[in-house]
Write an enzyme that holds these catalytic residues in place. Sequence first.
Site, PDB file in Angstrom:
ATOM      1  N   HIS A 101      48.391 -80.906 -46.295  1.00  0.00           N
ATOM      2  CA  HIS A 101      49.561 -81.699 -46.679  1.00  0.00           C
ATOM      3  C   HIS A 101      49.179 -82.840 -47.614  1.00  0.00           C
ATOM      4  CE1 HIS A 101      53.195 -80.404 -44.349  1.00  0.00           C
ATOM      5  NE2 HIS A 101      52.269 -79.647 -43.797  1.00  0.00           N
ATOM      6  N   HIS A 134      46.540 -69.992 -40.808  1.00  0.00           N
ATOM      7  CA  HIS A 134      47.635 -69.759 -39.864  1.00  0.00           C
ATOM      8  C   HIS A 134      47.187 -68.970 -38.638  1.00  0.00           C
ATOM      9  CE1 HIS A 134      51.274 -70.581 -42.751  1.00  0.00           C
ATOM     10  NE2 HIS A 134      50.536 -71.641 -42.488  1.00  0.00           N
ATOM     11  N   GLU A 156      55.142 -90.514 -46.580  1.00  0.00           N
ATOM     12  CA  GLU A 156      55.184 -89.067 -46.365  1.00  0.00           C
ATOM     13  C   GLU A 156      55.225 -88.691 -44.884  1.00  0.00           C
ATOM     14  OE1 GLU A 156      51.851 -87.290 -48.470  1.00  0.00           O
ATOM     15  OE2 GLU A 156      52.085 -88.809 -50.026  1.00  0.00           O
TER      16      GLU A 156
END
Length: 327
Positions: free
Chosen positions: A66, A190, A89
């Site tokens: 991120h 993932h 953020e």
Amino acid sequence: MATSACQGLLLMALVAAVLSTASGTLQYDFYSYSCPRAEEAVRNATVKIISEDRTMGAALVRLFFHDCFVKGCDASILLDESNSNPQPEKLAIPLRGYDAVNTIKAAVEAVCVRNVSCADILAYAARDSAMVTGGFTFAMPGGRRDGLGSDLSDIPANIPSPSMQVQDLTKSFGAKGLSTLDLVALSGAHSLGQTHCSFVTPRLYPTPRLYPTVDPTLNATYAGKLRSFCPQNSGGGKVLNNNNVTDPNVLSNQYYRNLGTGEVLFTSDQTLTSDAGTAKMVLDNAASPVMWMAKFAGAMVKMGGIQVLTGTQGEVRKVCGATNSGS
């Protein structure tokens, strides 16, 4: 299958070849003179944190992703609210790991005061999280400086959505200087972590906008299990493991085998099998864990070079949640 020792030697050779293309604006062993124990301090603190809470490996890798995708790898994701950053953020997406990064920063400050940037600490911690959760390691260059700003409005245009198709994912990663090979390799992260039901239910229940029926790319048996865990009106609070038949705290190429059987959670995952080029990469990564590790390592380093601040740009923060001015 080669022995683990041979795999280790092969991986080291492959990673060295991949890393030779890394950005010239960063340097390996950047702190060898100014703070020779910096990377050791990060590694020791990261290993301790993950040993006490195995879910933190996924959290640290996600924070790094991120951070780099939004404003470049400048630790902007770590900034708290302030007068100069009223809507940082971190308010946009509920991420975990901020306290862990602060702990790692404190460990580094104990050996070198105000020498190592939070941006580098985040990069090293992500690398060391891969070591703990995946059983392999690689060199990560340093020299990033910390940014002065953070704005949640930058999130939507920069963070790929879990509902994206492969063409849009390719464009999103390409805008950051990352190739389709990097996209597929990094998607292996993932295999780690958990997600909320709200990100999965659109694939499980008919919705006019997305799927008029249950997403046909989902394995039917797996879809049934997901529906039992995530009822249609379950909301976003429940969490489930990112993949089927794997430990959510282990980084591995099991993710690519799950893609082959339709047992992944996000549209942005399954879509990698819809394009001939990315589908071939999925098959290759499923077949060779060592080759995938090398690709993942190279992609992590490449991602760690996105829009970095170096030299006299930015600053080295005293604490990761605030700029040195404190404003």
